[in-house]
Design an enzyme around this catalytic site. Structure first.
Site, PDB file in Angstrom:
ATOM      1  N   HIS A 130      -3.131   7.212   2.957  1.00 54.40           N
ATOM      2  CA  HIS A 130      -3.622   5.938   2.429  1.00 54.40           C
ATOM      3  C   HIS A 130      -5.003   5.675   3.017  1.00 54.40           C
ATOM      4  O   HIS A 130      -5.222   5.814   4.226  1.00 54.40           O
ATOM      5  CB  HIS A 130      -2.660   4.821   2.812  1.00 54.40           C
ATOM      6  CG  HIS A 130      -3.172   3.452   2.536  1.00 54.40           C
ATOM      7  ND1 HIS A 130      -3.802   3.114   1.356  1.00 54.40           N
ATOM      8  CD2 HIS A 130      -3.159   2.312   3.293  1.00 54.40           C
ATOM      9  CE1 HIS A 130      -4.146   1.844   1.396  1.00 54.40           C
ATOM     10  NE2 HIS A 130      -3.777   1.334   2.561  1.00 54.40           N
ATOM     11  N   CYS A 138       0.808  -1.224   0.000  1.00 55.98           N
ATOM     12  CA  CYS A 138       0.000   0.000   0.000  1.00 55.98           C
ATOM     13  C   CYS A 138       0.840   1.273   0.000  1.00 55.98           C
ATOM     14  O   CYS A 138       0.335   2.350  -0.297  1.00 55.98           O
ATOM     15  CB  CYS A 138      -0.942   0.007   1.206  1.00 55.98           C
ATOM     16  SG  CYS A 138      -2.080  -1.392   1.235  1.00 55.98           S
ATOM     17  N   ASN A 163     -10.360   0.595   0.273  1.00 55.23           N
ATOM     18  CA  ASN A 163      -8.908   0.525   0.262  1.00 55.23           C
ATOM     19  C   ASN A 163      -8.446   0.002  -1.096  1.00 55.23           C
ATOM     20  O   ASN A 163      -8.670  -1.156  -1.432  1.00 55.23           O
ATOM     21  CB  ASN A 163      -8.431  -0.399   1.387  1.00 55.23           C
ATOM     22  CG  ASN A 163      -6.926  -0.530   1.469  1.00 55.23           C
ATOM     23  OD1 ASN A 163      -6.197  -0.125   0.572  1.00 55.23           O
ATOM     24  ND2 ASN A 163      -6.450  -1.112   2.559  1.00 55.23           N
TER      25      ASN A 163
END
Length: 327
Positions: A254, A112, A284
């Protein structure tokens, strides 16, 4: 030489899966998901789409905004861990799809945190004088690696891509100012991993039956790690600059969990309004989450010239990093 973000672009698949849709697949509810993650819906890649399709469309949107032709791109970096194939790289497939015939191309996997890593690499290629125009893409097809019977993970992820065009600039007071990259490989891999499919555990009948080709996550440990590290990473980038938290106009984190972002706002003593958040609509999207949110903020007019922005992310590995940008 310095580098600046010349333009941004993003792409989200058309298909949307709502929390109520998920409640028909696993034992969950819209209220349960929203309360624990802040997610209302996620975009799902179509059956005939690939990760490189998402990346190419985001890249084309960024190139259009930059008023550059694909032939003017010197390097393509795709941050992803859900590439089309193990070989070749997704970046080379994107190169073909957008006709960037003069570009070198490679993938980068930092989970990520991938986009922050890739942005920093692109920045260094420009500052060294090696390249002039670098296309940096964060793109993920996470739902292809999601176990739809696992309530702990299937509610969290979506698909999409975001891209930026970095270019050479003589102005030291704008563009990418500082970056911080970090990793801690000593943490248990099972905190966040896809167990099988690599050289350590090759595909087999057993690995398929035991769902080892899907993402697995220890949500409790990742939450504790992320809640701590996002604040540390923001403070680290501020220490490398001449700015304090009060100077920063927006933070683009994020998009993993709204509670992590709320916790960071509380610890930094700043209002949530200074965080750019799209987790409710996109969920996400791993390496794609920061560039998608950045592009949406640019196109909505939220970001203005001379705004000071921090991009911050964390992910499997474990990895984390931040970048300070002046628009």
């Amino acid at each position: 030489m310095y580098s600046k973000i010349l333009s941004t672009g993003s792409y989200l698949p058309e298909k949307i899966l709502t929390n109520n849709d998920l409640a028909e697949l696993v034992d969950t509810s819209d209220e349960w998901i929203r309360k624990r993650s802040g997610i209302n819906q996620r975009h799902i890649i179509a059956e005939n789409e690939t990760n490189s399709d998402l990346a190419a469309k985001a890249a084309e949107n960024a190139l259009k905004s930059a008023n550059l032709s694909p032939e003017e791109i010197d390097l393509i970096i795709v941050a992803t861990f859900t590439g089309d194939k193990l070989l070749p790289s997704t970046a080379t497939i994107v190169q073909k799809k957008i006709n960037a015939v003069n570009a070198a191309a490679f993938d980068l996997n930092a989970a990520c945190t991938g986009f922050i890593y890739a942005l920093t690499v692109g920045d260094q290629f420009i500052k060294s004088g090696f390249y002039k125009n670098v296309l940096v893409i964060g793109s993920e097809a996470l739902t292809r690696f999601t176990n739809w019977k696992d309530r702990g993970t299937c509610i969290l992820f979506g698909d999409g891509a975001g891209a930026v065009v970095l270019t050479r600039d003589a102005n030291a007071d704008s563009g990418i100012q500082h970056s911080c990259l970090n990793a801690d490989g000593s943490k248990p891999t099972e905190w966040l991993e896809i167990p099988a499919g690599g050289s350590s555990k090759q595909p087999s009948h057993r690995s398929v039956i035991e769902n080892e080709h899907y993402m697995r996550m220890n949500g409790k440990e990742i939450y504790k790690f992320a809640s701590k590290i996002i604040v540390e990473s923001i403070n680290e980038i501020l220490m490398k600059s001449d700015f304090c938290i009060g100077d920063i106009d927006y933070i683009i984190p994020h998009q993993a969990n709204i509670r992590i972002i709320e916790s960071a706002a509380d610890k930094l003593c700043i209002p949530m309004e200074r965080f750019i958040v799209n987790i409710d609509q996109c969920a996400n999207t791993s390496a794609a989450s920061v560039p998608i949110a950045l592009d949406q903020a640019v196109r909505s007019g939220k970001l203005k010239k001379n705004d000071k922005i921090i991009l911050v992310a964390f992910g499997g590995g474990l990895t984390w990093g931040s970048t300070l940008i002046v628009i």
